[in-house]
Design an enzyme around this catalytic site. Structure first.
Site, PDB file in Angstrom:
ATOM      1  N   PHE A 132       0.693  -1.355  -0.060  1.00 43.77           N
ATOM      2  CA  PHE A 132       0.080  -0.153   0.003  1.00 43.77           C
ATOM      3  C   PHE A 132       0.927   1.253   0.059  1.00 43.77           C
ATOM      4  O   PHE A 132       1.670   1.462   0.698  1.00 43.77           O
ATOM      5  CB  PHE A 132      -1.023   0.047   1.544  1.00 43.77           C
ATOM      6  CG  PHE A 132      -1.934   1.096   0.967  1.00 43.77           C
ATOM      7  CD1 PHE A 132      -3.191   1.244   0.530  1.00 43.77           C
ATOM      8  CD2 PHE A 132      -1.630   2.521   1.749  1.00 43.77           C
ATOM      9  CE1 PHE A 132      -3.828   2.293   0.512  1.00 43.77           C
ATOM     10  CE2 PHE A 132      -2.433   3.699   1.776  1.00 43.77           C
ATOM     11  CZ  PHE A 132      -3.498   3.511   1.097  1.00 43.77           C
ATOM     12  N   ASP A 217       9.217   2.555   1.747  1.00 40.66           N
ATOM     13  CA  ASP A 217       8.062   3.453   2.092  1.00 40.66           C
ATOM     14  C   ASP A 217       7.973   3.185   3.665  1.00 40.66           C
ATOM     15  O   ASP A 217       7.620   2.037   3.967  1.00 40.66           O
ATOM     16  CB  ASP A 217       6.847   2.904   1.324  1.00 40.66           C
ATOM     17  CG  ASP A 217       5.326   3.471   1.906  1.00 40.66           C
ATOM     18  OD1 ASP A 217       5.690   4.150   2.976  1.00 40.66           O
ATOM     19  OD2 ASP A 217       4.604   3.658   1.278  1.00 40.66           O
ATOM     20  N   LYS A 246       2.473   9.633   8.369  1.00 38.13           N
ATOM     21  CA  LYS A 246       1.778   9.146   9.453  1.00 38.13           C
ATOM     22  C   LYS A 246       2.406   9.892  10.743  1.00 38.13           C
ATOM     23  O   LYS A 246       1.663  11.044  11.236  1.00 38.13           O
ATOM     24  CB  LYS A 246       1.725   7.800   9.641  1.00 38.13           C
ATOM     25  CG  LYS A 246       0.684   7.357   8.554  1.00 38.13           C
ATOM     26  CD  LYS A 246       0.057   5.800   8.814  1.00 38.13           C
ATOM     27  CE  LYS A 246      -0.964   5.437   7.766  1.00 38.13           C
ATOM     28  NZ  LYS A 246      -0.563   5.110   6.579  1.00 38.13           N
TER      29      LYS A 246
HETATM   30  C1  LIG Z   1      -1.054   5.309   5.260  1.00 43.67           C
HETATM   31  C2  LIG Z   1       0.339   4.898   4.186  1.00 43.67           C
HETATM   32  C3  LIG Z   1       0.312   5.536   2.918  1.00 43.67           C
HETATM   33  C4  LIG Z   1      -0.374   6.777   2.484  1.00 43.67           C
HETATM   34  O1  LIG Z   1      -0.246   7.710   3.373  1.00 43.67           O
HETATM   35  P1  LIG Z   1      -1.485   9.015   3.388  1.00 43.67           P
HETATM   36  O2  LIG Z   1      -1.030  10.093   4.438  1.00 43.67           O
HETATM   37  O3  LIG Z   1      -2.844   8.358   3.788  1.00 43.67           O
HETATM   38  O4  LIG Z   1      -1.455   9.489   1.966  1.00 43.67           O
HETATM   39  C5  LIG Z   1       1.466   5.256   1.980  1.00 43.67           C
HETATM   40  N1  LIG Z   1       2.231   4.132   2.607  1.00 43.67           N
HETATM   41  C6  LIG Z   1       2.067   3.440   3.592  1.00 43.67           C
HETATM   42  C7  LIG Z   1       2.999   2.311   3.802  1.00 43.67           C
HETATM   43  C8  LIG Z   1       1.008   3.337   4.546  1.00 43.67           C
HETATM   44  O5  LIG Z   1       0.893   3.121   5.483  1.00 43.67           O
END
Ligand SMILES: *Cc1c(COP(=O)(O)O)cnc(C)c1O
Length: 393
Positions: A132, A217, A246
């Site tokens: 994700f 990420d 986050k």
């Molecule tokens: C939550 C998340 C995103 C997206 O972050 P947003 O602030 O909602 O755009 C991207 N990568 C990972 C691994 C995430 O957990």
């Protein structure tokens, strides 16, 4: 307003994009939150691994108050001391880096993809199935779950997906036009899916051999969630680009691209930008949050209590045959079940615990890093009661 009044009126005004829990959150303090009917909960979700210092932490409140009285926003047309201070702090955590400040995880990843293409002059991005990376068009395309991207075709070109943990698939996917591979160290939304050191070391090696950039990420895993400041430290990985968001500013919206200084040169003035990114307020709050994580030994708490948590969850696994697996690092914990978990989330909420279900059958536990043993014990006790009910059904 009462929970029900708020919930009933939502569809009249709000676009219906989320499957929400049927409570309205009113306020919080530490690891507790209260809903609009006055019911108290222990928060093991922390707003999707965001509120790492819990709610209403005095250091966050002070930073918000002091900075907001000075200036909230000035745009990136001007220099700002807080941005420099936060970048210096991040540079200590990830040496030889250069930072771009954004506002969310998706935006950080979108920018990282742009930077990788610009720096390498190549176009293809490899990501993993079940990953994700966010909700923009490029990041839903990088996200290895078609449910997020199918309805929004046509998607941007140049993305490929390989199985997480399968090194040979990755080797075969790389060609002369591969710019980067983007990976989560722990797949969060995908169900707290982990891989081993060997895999990550091989990924790093293959990237080097083929001049492919490694983007980690760390939007969900960053800032102490996995027992280290960054999950890359678990395997001593040195990515070319780390993306974060986050928890970076203790609940205040912020994201960042942390690129090594050589790769960072790929961006020239005008190549990338954002109005809100790195505002004086966001930076002040991020500094307060990161310094508190360091000064209050929350990395150690995350690591130690994460172990304690998993050990006790494993005793539940021995007792209940529908528990398949308990996994994770630090306070990023998944309980994989042979059954769907949405009902368990409802039962826990009724008992006063906020937990989450992801990937249909994985209970995700990502409490604030300030959590104590006694609070973990309370959840274990309640989960035991819920599981006992399920087993006798
Ligand atoms: C939550 C998340 C995103 C997206 O972050 P947003 O602030 O909602 O755009 C991207 N990568 C990972 C691994 C995430 O957990």
């Amino acid at each position: 307003m009462k929970n029900e009044e708020i919930i009933e009126d939502y569809p009249n005004y709000i676009i219906n994009t989320y499957t929400r829990q049927p409570i309205a959150i009113s306020h919080g303090k530490g690891i507790k939150v209260w809903d609009n009917d006055g019911k108290e909960y222990l928060d093991f979700f922390a707003g999707i691994a965001v509120s790492n210092l819990g709610h209403a932490h005095p250091n966050i409140l002070n930073a918000l108050k002091e900075q907001s009285e000075k200036i909230i926003h000035c745009s990136n047309i001007y220099y700002n001391e807080n941005q420099l201070a936060l970048a210096k702090l991040l540079n200590k955590l990830i040496p030889n880096s250069r930072i771009f400040f954004a506002n969310s995880g998706a935006e950080a990843n979108e920018g990282a993809i742009k930077l990788a293409r610009k720096y390498t002059g190549k176009t293809e991005i490899i990501s993993t199935k079940n990953s994700f990376h966010g909700r923009t068009l490029a990041t839903i395309t990088a996200t290895g779950q078609s449910k997020y991207s199918e309805p929004f075709k046509p998607l941007p070109a140049g993305f490929k997906h390989v199985t997480f943990g399968e090194i040979n698939e990755l080797k075969n996917a790389i060609n002369d036009n591969t710019a980067a591979i983007i990976l989560e160290v722990v797949q969060g939304e995908g169900g707290i899916v982990v891989s081993d050191e060997n895999y990550f070391k091989e990924v790093e090696k293959i990237c080097k051999e083929n001049n492919v950039l490694l983007i980690l990420d760390e939007v969900q895993t960053g800032f102490g969630r996995c027992g280290k400041m960054f999950a890359s430290e678990i395997f001593n990985l040195k990515p070319d680009i780390t993306t974060v968001a986050k928890a970076i500013a203790g609940g205040f919206p912020m994201g960042a691209i942390i690129a090594n200084k050589k790769v960072a040169k790929g961006f020239k003035p005008g190549d990338h930008g954002t109005t809100f990114g790195g505002s004086p307020l966001a930076c002040a709050v991020a500094i307060a949050s990161i310094e508190t994580i360091i000064n209050d030994d929350l990395l150690e708490n995350s690591e130690k209590l994460g172990k304690y948590f998993r050990t006790h969850l494993l005793t539940l696994k021995d007792r209940y045959s529908f528990i398949k697996n308990v996994r994770g690092y630090g306070l990023m914990i998944g309980i994989e079940l042979y059954i769907k978990c949405s009902n368990i989330v409802n039962k826990a909420r009724e008992k006063g615990f906020l937990i989450n279900c992801t990937a249909d059958n994985v209970i995700r536990l990502v409490p604030p890093l300030i959590i104590k043993k006694e609070e973990i014990d309370l959840l274990i006790e309640s989960l035991n009661e819920i599981f006992l009910d399920i087993q006798s059904e």
